[in-house]
Design a protein around this motif. Sequence first.
Motif, PDB file in Angstrom:
ATOM      1  N   THR A  65       1.811   9.534  -7.518  1.00 35.79           N
ATOM      2  CA  THR A  65       2.521   8.703  -6.545  1.00 35.79           C
ATOM      3  C   THR A  65       1.563   7.995  -5.604  1.00 35.79           C
ATOM      4  OG1 THR A  65       4.433  10.179  -6.651  1.00 35.79           O
ATOM      5  CG2 THR A  65       4.273   8.751  -4.725  1.00 35.79           C
ATOM      6  N   THR A  66       0.635   8.763  -5.020  1.00 36.02           N
ATOM      7  CA  THR A  66      -0.282   8.213  -4.023  1.00 36.02           C
ATOM      8  C   THR A  66      -1.272   7.219  -4.618  1.00 36.02           C
ATOM      9  OG1 THR A  66      -0.131  10.252  -2.768  1.00 36.02           O
ATOM     10  CG2 THR A  66      -2.003   8.840  -2.284  1.00 36.02           C
ATOM     11  N   ARG A  67      -1.858   7.584  -5.741  1.00 31.49           N
ATOM     12  CA  ARG A  67      -2.933   6.748  -6.292  1.00 31.49           C
ATOM     13  C   ARG A  67      -2.455   5.622  -7.201  1.00 31.49           C
ATOM     14  NH1 ARG A  67      -8.239  10.219  -7.378  1.00 31.49           N
ATOM     15  NH2 ARG A  67      -8.157  11.539  -5.539  1.00 31.49           N
ATOM     16  N   LYS A  68      -1.226   5.747  -7.706  1.00 37.61           N
ATOM     17  CA  LYS A  68      -0.790   4.732  -8.662  1.00 37.61           C
ATOM     18  C   LYS A  68       0.530   4.070  -8.280  1.00 37.61           C
ATOM     19  CE  LYS A  68      -1.083   2.242 -12.210  1.00 37.61           C
ATOM     20  NZ  LYS A  68      -2.013   1.124 -12.089  1.00 37.61           N
ATOM     21  N   ARG A  70       2.590   3.979  -5.580  1.00 38.76           N
ATOM     22  CA  ARG A  70       2.767   3.283  -4.305  1.00 38.76           C
ATOM     23  C   ARG A  70       2.030   1.951  -4.265  1.00 38.76           C
ATOM     24  NH1 ARG A  70       2.468   8.409  -0.467  1.00 38.76           N
ATOM     25  NH2 ARG A  70       4.613   9.085  -0.749  1.00 38.76           N
ATOM     26  N   ARG A  71       1.062   1.776  -5.119  1.00 38.75           N
ATOM     27  CA  ARG A  71       0.272   0.542  -5.151  1.00 38.75           C
ATOM     28  C   ARG A  71       0.729  -0.400  -6.262  1.00 38.75           C
ATOM     29  NH1 ARG A  71      -5.791   3.017  -4.481  1.00 38.75           N
ATOM     30  NH2 ARG A  71      -5.405   4.069  -2.511  1.00 38.75           N
ATOM     31  N   SER A  72       1.809  -0.074  -6.918  1.00 43.12           N
ATOM     32  CA  SER A  72       2.231  -0.831  -8.088  1.00 43.12           C
ATOM     33  C   SER A  72       3.623  -1.429  -7.892  1.00 43.12           C
ATOM     34  CB  SER A  72       2.266   0.076  -9.319  1.00 43.12           C
ATOM     35  OG  SER A  72       1.016   0.667  -9.534  1.00 43.12           O
ATOM     36  N   ASP A  83       2.539   1.858 -17.386  1.00 44.91           N
ATOM     37  CA  ASP A  83       1.592   2.036 -16.282  1.00 44.91           C
ATOM     38  C   ASP A  83       1.278   3.518 -16.065  1.00 44.91           C
ATOM     39  OD1 ASP A  83      -0.056   0.845 -14.410  1.00 44.91           O
ATOM     40  OD2 ASP A  83       1.491   0.737 -12.856  1.00 44.91           O
ATOM     41  N   TRP A  87      -2.278   5.521 -16.669  1.00 48.23           N
ATOM     42  CA  TRP A  87      -2.876   6.333 -15.621  1.00 48.23           C
ATOM     43  C   TRP A  87      -3.175   7.746 -16.129  1.00 48.23           C
ATOM     44  CZ3 TRP A  87      -1.817  10.625 -12.461  1.00 48.23           C
ATOM     45  CH2 TRP A  87      -2.612  10.724 -11.315  1.00 48.23           C
TER      46      TRP A  87
END
Length: 118
Positions: A65-68, A70-72, A83, A87
């Motif tokens: 969630t944090t690394r992928k 939320r930024r997508s 995606d 990851w």
Amino acid sequence: MKFLTTIDTNTPVELDLDLVCDSYATHTTPAITKWLLQHPRFHVPFTPTSVSWLNLVERWFGELTTRKLRRSAHRSVTELEADVAAWIQQCNTDSKPFVWTKTADRHPRHPRRKLPTH
């Protein structure tokens, strides 16, 4: 058992399945035990109840969630799935196994544990 049947129905028959349960007692009820015996491709590894293994799973999803996520931005479920799969593949290129610090046979509720006699 409906959940297990759904997994069984939707997983290719040539694959074995490992069920990691949150509680040792979950899969020891008579109905579930009988169902598992009738479905030998299902394996239930012993997971000590006193360790926070589930926290590791939750932590992994937190990282996703944090690394992928939320930024997508995704325009479809297919795009989201692709995606996440990418990851996971990236994470697996440098993955490290988790090592228990206590063996299962030393756990007090392990089915093969020899308890001391008084």
